[in-house]
Every structure is written in C-alpha cells, then in structure tokens.
Design an enzyme around this catalytic site. Sequence first.
Site, PDB file in Angstrom:
ATOM      1  N   ASP A 262      50.617  46.816  14.168  1.00 34.97           N
ATOM      2  CA  ASP A 262      51.932  47.444  14.129  1.00 34.97           C
ATOM      3  C   ASP A 262      52.844  46.676  15.095  1.00 34.97           C
ATOM      4  OD1 ASP A 262      52.862  50.961  13.790  1.00 34.97           O
ATOM      5  OD2 ASP A 262      54.049  49.122  13.694  1.00 34.97           O
TER       6      ASP A 262
HETATM    7  C1  GLC Z   1      57.021  50.637  13.221  1.00 35.33           C
HETATM    8  C2  GLC Z   1      56.066  51.584  12.540  1.00 35.33           C
HETATM    9  C3  GLC Z   1      55.374  51.003  11.342  1.00 35.33           C
HETATM   10  C4  GLC Z   1      56.320  50.044  10.634  1.00 35.33           C
HETATM   11  C5  GLC Z   1      56.527  48.868  11.565  1.00 35.33           C
HETATM   12  C6  GLC Z   1      57.481  47.817  10.980  1.00 35.33           C
HETATM   13  O1  GLC Z   1      56.904  50.724  14.621  1.00 35.33           O
HETATM   14  O2  GLC Z   1      55.070  52.196  13.348  1.00 35.33           O
HETATM   15  O3  GLC Z   1      54.973  52.089  10.513  1.00 35.33           O
HETATM   16  O4  GLC Z   1      55.761  49.619   9.402  1.00 35.33           O
HETATM   17  O5  GLC Z   1      57.005  49.278  12.841  1.00 35.33           O
HETATM   18  O6  GLC Z   1      58.759  48.337  10.897  1.00 35.33           O
END
Ligand code: GLC
Length: 713
Positions: A262
């Site tokens: 993430d």
């Molecule tokens: C965010 C979220 C994740 C998302 C990623 C990209 O922090 O936790 O679900 O896909 O960043 O935006």
Amino acid sequence: MNIQSLLSTLTIEEKAGQLLQLAPFFFIKDLKVEVAGALRALDLSEADIFLAGSVLGIHDAKEMIAVQKKYLQRSRHKIPLMFMADVIHGYETIFPIPIALASSFHPDLAKKAARIAALEAQTAGIHVTFAPMVDVSRDPRWGRVMEGFGEDAYLASCFSCASVEGFQHDGIGKEGNLAACVKHFAAYGAPEAGRDYNTVDMSMHTFYNHYAPPYQAGIKAGAHLVMTAFNTFNGIPATVHQGLLRDILRGQMGFDGVVITDYDALQQVITHGVASELKEAARLAIEAGVDIEMASTAYFRYLKTLIDEGVIPLALLDEAVLRILTLKEKLGLFDNPFKGADALKATQRVRHPDHLATSERIARECTVLLKNDHQVLPLDKTRSIALIGPYVDESSTNGNWSWHGDHRLNETLHHAFARKGHDIVMAKTGNQATDYDRQDIDTLKQADVIIVCAGEQARQSGEARSRTRLDLPDGQETLIKMAKATGKPVVVLLFCGRPLVLKEILKADAVMLCWFLGSRAASAIVDLVNGTFNPSGRLPMTFPQNEGQIPIYYNHLNTGRPYRDERNEYVSKYLDVSNDPQLSFGHGLSYARFNYEDMRLDKEVMAINETLTITVTVTNDSQQAGHEVIQLYIRDLVSLPVRPVKELKGFQKVWFDPAETKSIVFELKAKDLSAFDQQGKPQIEPGTFDVFVGGGSNTTLSRRFVLKDVGIK
Ligand code: GLC
C-alpha cells in the site's frame, strides 16, 4: 514475449526499477523545476524515473500516452509501464459504495458495476484497479467499512468473487478489462478501537473463519494482484509478514500473482519499529515476497546493495521481476503499450446513458428500508411534501473513493422530486432546527409529509475517517425532532458510509438507508419513496444501539453465560442497554409482506457425502410486487472450537408478483458445514445442527438435523 530471456538482459538496476511505482507527474512535469523536490525526497535521479515499472493513477488517455511515449523513448529495455488506479465503485459513472452494493444481496450487480467501471477506466489506459477491497469489518467506527462488503465472510466472499469477475471479465489481455487487486491483506478491517491503521491482533481461528475467506474468494476468481495492508497483524507489519504473505497467501491460498504494497507502506515499516532503516525494510519485504513498492524507494535504493553484499540472493529479485513482467505480458502491454488508451472511445463510453441507467437500477436494489410505520411509504404523488436537511439540494451522493466521478453532474433530491411530479410545498437546506424559522415551521405544517434529507458528508467515511461517535453530524437530529413536533408523518432519507447510531433517527415514522448510491442516487431514491419501485436492500452490517456495544455482530458466540432474561444477574449483559443491536444483519423491509411456512428438510440424518435439501414456502402476502432476500443460516450446536450462534451459508434474492407463492430450495453439503481450524484447514465435525431460513439473521424459523461421520455407498 519470452519473459525469461527478457529478464536475462536486464541489469540489477533495471530489475529493481520494475519494482518501483511512481505517480504520473514524475513523467510529465518539468523534472528540473516542478518535480525536483519530489525527486530529492525520494532520493531519485532523473534517469531513475525512466527505470520505474508502473504508475499510480493517470488522468486520461492523452496523459497516459504522453507518459508511456516519453518513458519508452528514454528506456533502454523498452519494457512498457503498467498503469494502476483506484477504480473502486466506478470510473466516471459512479455506482453505490461497496457496502451499499453488499446491501443488495445481489452479487451480480457488483459484477455489472465492475464491468462498466473497467470499460470506462480502460479508455484512459488504466490496466490495473486497486479493487475490490474485501476487508471484513465488525466495527463501524472504522471509516473504510464504506469500501468493503460488511461483517460477514460468506457475503463478502460472494461480492469479492463477483467484483473480480466483473473487472477482469473475459481476460485481462483484452481491451476494456482491468486486472483486479484484492486488498488489503490482511485483516485491515479489524483495527483496535476502529481507528484506521491501528493494530490488528486476532487468533488465527478468527482470522481463518471470519477475515480470510473473501481474500481467498477473490484469488480463486483469478485476481492478478494482492495489496498488503498498513496494519501490523499479530505484531508484524503485514507488508513484511512472511507468515501472511509466503505461507498463507502464496502457500495455502495458492496466489502466484503480483503483491504490491500500500502507499509507502514499506517506508512505514521503520515507523512501526520493525526496521531501523530503509535497507532493512527492503530486505524484510523482498524476503516476504512483496513485488511492487508503491510510492517509496526502499527497493530501488537498496536491493542491489543487499544482493552485492550477499544479504539476499539475486533469485528473490528475479522472482519478483518475473511476476511483474508476466503480468505485463498477460495484460498485452508488450504487444501494445498504449492498450486501451483512446480519447475518442472515452467520449463515446464514459458516462454513457446506459451506464448511468445501470447505476440507477443498481442503486435501487442497494437501498434499505429500515422502518415504515403506518405504511407512511410509499408516498403517492397526491400527497404534498416538505424537504428539509442538508441533502435537499446536495449532489454529493457518490461517496468516498469515487475516482473521477464528478458529483456536480448528479441530480439533487429536490430536483428529482420536482422532476417526477411531486407536490413540494417547501424545499430548504439546513443542518439543524435553528436553520428554520417560525414561518418555515408553519409551512412545514401545510405539507402532508415531511422528508428529512440527512446524513454524514461523503468525506466523513473512507480512509483515515474513523469516528468515535456515530450520530448524525452537525445536530441534524434536531431536524427530526422539529419535524415530529409538527405532528406530520416524518420520513428520513439517510446518507452515510457506515452503520450509525439511529436512536433519534428511528423516532421518524419511516427511515430509508441511502448510503452513497452514486451518480443516479436521487432518481433511484425518489422512485423508491413513491413506490415506482419497491426497496429490497438488506443490512450487510449490524447497526449498534450505541458505540459502547461495538464490536457487535450477528455471528457471535453463545458464551457460557448468555443473557436470557432479566432474572439472571450473572450473565453476559450490560447494565445500561440490552445485548440486542438496533438493527440486525440481514434486516430490511419491503412494501410487500413475505410469509415463510412449511420449512422442510429432505432428511433428518445426513451422511457426510450426502446433500441436505431445505425447502420453504414463501408467499407475498400483499398486492405489491417486489424482491425478498431469503437467507439461510446454520448453527453447529456442539463443536470444538465453538461455533457462532448463526452463520450465513446461502441467500437468494427472489422476485414475487402480488400474492405470489414460491417454493424456495437450498442445498447444503458437508463442506458447507465446515469451519477452519487454527491452521486454516477446513474441519467437518459431525453432530447436531440447526438450519434457519428467513428474511434476516434474527429469524427463528428452523429445523434440526444430524450430520453423521459416515458416508453412504
Ligand atoms: C491508499 C489506500 C489503498 C489505495 C492506495 C493507492 O492509502 O489504502 O487502498 O489503493 O493508497 O491510492
């Protein structure tokens, strides 16, 4: 493309580059001026940018083509960039938020929504979506319950599978399809105190039985990526958790696709206190089998050093690069690096009327009628209405994580009620009673029915949106009191991204849960209010009486001292509220009335290799047609470990004409009666079971059977 031979041509820097994911501005802004700061922050040179393997987020086809072109011009190896984005519940045509989709108890709708989202997103050259989010959650304080499919692993598994199938459709190599990314592995939905990113600690028995199944379902449906979770899982950050990622995800669950972190989760491994420096974090992650690092540069900066120093084998890097190149191959990017990106197709496809009509149809099935005393609803158009509250003229009904959905294009409730011919004596936005004066009150009294359009704002649920109090914000509950004081029937249309404490809200005569239903929310809601369509949503998550009950969920254990009645003092109970939820999992009303009778089992003793057939007669005892969600639950009365008092094992959403009777059939096999042990192995324990059928988890209609531990010839 021969991936292995391509791999053999790459330098270690180029290999490490494939694991790097950056935002698109690095490729299109002036690297000397606009991006210089960001480059310094990530300790990257300009040349490094053109070694990256994928891009997070892209605006449109024009931007994607520009980025890909520039990249390929500067790249020695000419391996195309892969473009990824958060297309969660729609691209520009926005569908109901996932928890609302789950309320439909109709997984095929989630599949349709994902399919359309992919068709629209692909025209911008997006190849991968960071969806579905399938984190089970039993805690409405956590803001991201809006993004998942509720508290039950079985229901969430059905929607996980349907979403992956919708996004990937007939294969990710084809134009119009997206590779799905199941997230967030694992158990991100169980943060302590419901506070986002907080610690997750649970027994493996709870994990396997209540949190793991939807990830497994998405993987079985063919998801090509899995995203790691921000949280620690039993003391180890999920992003570097070898037990979770290598043993469970890749070992037990059989996932052989790409694991992506993430957003800067690898950097956070230091903040968690598990690594003292980024180089250590890089080692831990590559050993855990993480392939792509989103938005941080531990891998890019340290993998070569770790290999040169003999700390990690080159093979670990090669296996990650192979998985990434294989995904690019499957996406067809070596044949066409600009796959999908098509500005003309975007104008023809994005927000196509058919897509918007589908969004409206889906929204109708996601809406839950929570209360309807004295049949206040449906509201025929001869009855005049007064509209009050913050959502009277508010178009922000898309909810969080709605990518490029422009809520300004959405119709408001006020406009929809007027357009559909309702007699509106007043329509006035206001958050609380003090926003309405004496004259307003007098006008309210002229209406036949008062409709309070209330709820959370879209940005009050979603990531980093945890709340400790689940009431209506900004004193909106005073609106309900004010409306009730007029003596007129009061209807509440409730917008929210999570279960709320409904104490005051349920003092209204009727309450319709509208979640955040997307681009065509208003039209769908008005058609449900006036009976053009019959509401059919059911709750995928328990609504608590108050925050003190949380976590509260239907599939709880009995305990050794369950509360039975007020005579027993030393039992599992509170001094100030009952153990009951405000509203149970599976609850939802209809304008029709459904009677269940004549429930029968085809056998009372079931051999381990037999099928149990359950039939029940359901009658629509009204003149109103509509769907009923017939739910099937079981209870294993004696088992070790102990089993919940109810477990959802099936549901059917069935249409009934007025006064129609249908015989509904369910089948259960021994595997449907199993539970997972601490090692994640399904265990079937013969013995006595109850099976329940009804329109909600609080059904008492049941029959008993015995599962024998012998098979029949
Ligand atoms: C965010 C979220 C994740 C998302 C990623 C990209 O922090 O936790 O679900 O896909 O960043 O935006």
